[in-house]
Design a protein around this motif. Structure first.
Motif, short mmCIF file in Angstrom:
data_model
loop_
_atom_site.label_atom_id
_atom_site.label_comp_id
_atom_site.label_asym_id
_atom_site.label_seq_id
_atom_site.Cartn_x
_atom_site.Cartn_y
_atom_site.Cartn_z
N MET A 1 0.84 -1.17 0.00
CA MET A 1 0.00 0.00 0.00
C MET A 1 0.89 1.24 0.00
O MET A 1 1.68 1.43 0.91
N LYS A 2 0.69 2.05 -1.04
CA LYS A 2 1.55 3.22 -1.19
C LYS A 2 0.82 4.54 -0.98
O LYS A 2 1.45 5.55 -0.70
N LYS A 3 -0.53 4.55 -1.13
CA LYS A 3 -1.30 5.78 -0.95
C LYS A 3 -2.52 5.52 -0.09
O LYS A 3 -3.31 4.62 -0.37
N VAL A 4 -2.66 6.36 0.93
CA VAL A 4 -3.79 6.25 1.85
C VAL A 4 -4.61 7.53 1.75
O VAL A 4 -4.09 8.63 1.97
N ALA A 102 -12.00 10.69 -6.11
CA ALA A 102 -10.68 11.08 -5.62
C ALA A 102 -9.79 9.85 -5.46
O ALA A 102 -8.62 9.88 -5.84
N ALA A 103 -10.34 8.78 -4.92
CA ALA A 103 -9.55 7.55 -4.75
C ALA A 103 -9.05 7.03 -6.09
O ALA A 103 -7.88 6.63 -6.22
N LYS A 104 -9.92 7.09 -7.09
CA LYS A 104 -9.53 6.62 -8.43
C LYS A 104 -8.48 7.55 -9.04
O LYS A 104 -7.45 7.10 -9.53
N ASP A 105 -8.74 8.85 -9.01
CA ASP A 105 -7.82 9.83 -9.61
C ASP A 105 -6.45 9.81 -8.95
O ASP A 105 -5.43 9.98 -9.62
N LEU A 106 -6.43 9.62 -7.64
CA LEU A 106 -5.17 9.63 -6.90
C LEU A 106 -4.50 8.26 -6.87
O LEU A 106 -3.40 8.13 -6.37
N GLN A 107 -5.20 7.26 -7.39
CA GLN A 107 -4.73 5.88 -7.36
C GLN A 107 -4.44 5.43 -5.94
O GLN A 107 -3.41 4.82 -5.63
#
Length: 148
Positions: A1-4, A102-107
């Motif tokens: 997991m790299k982005k929270v 936002a979750a999708k755009d920010l991956q």
């Protein structure tokens, strides 16, 4: 997991949600993004939301002013967490759709959100954001109960 992605509203429990999400992200050495969604500007002018962030109801109905207040709120949380590398983001629109977008755009790899213990009538009228996000996402969720 790299982005929270940590989603916050103006409820008094937001600090708890931010701290728990931050601790998890830090343990994974993940990038952190704090998100607030302006979903119903009318609530901001009535004082309902304003009371949670210690301000008087706004006298203007300018969404840009609401965004500035939200950015300041997220910036305050970021400073309290003690990590200037945290990104902050404010979106406008339906809460669930905005979180998922936002979750999708920010991956994002995971979404962190709190769930409130509201009265049954409020749940019928407003629905549960956590429940709707859970239903509509394929990402893992870290749901933090914020029952008072």
């Amino acid at each position: 997991m790299k982005k929270v992605l940590i989603t916050l509203d103006y409820d008094s429990s937001s600090q708890k949600v931010a701290e728990r999400g931050f601790t998890m992200a830090k343990a994974m050495q993940a990038e952190i993004i704090l998100l607030h969604v302006i979903s119903n500007p009318t609530l901001y002018y009535t004082g309902y939301t304003a009371s949670f962030i210690g301000m008087m109801p706004l006298q203007t109905k300018n969404v840009d002013d609401l965004k500035t207040v939200a950015l300041n709120f997220l910036d305050k949380i970021k400073h309290e967490l003690g990590n200037e590398g945290i990104q902050i983001l404010v979106k406008e629109g339906d809460t669930v759709d905005s979180i998922l977008e936002a979750a999708k755009d920010l991956q994002a790899d995971i979404i962190v959100l709190g769930t409130h213990s509201r009265k049954w009538l409020e749940n019928i009228v407003m629905g549960s954001v956590a429940e709707k996000v859970l239903k509509d996402t394929s990402l893992p969720l870290f749901i933090i109960p914020t029952k008072k």
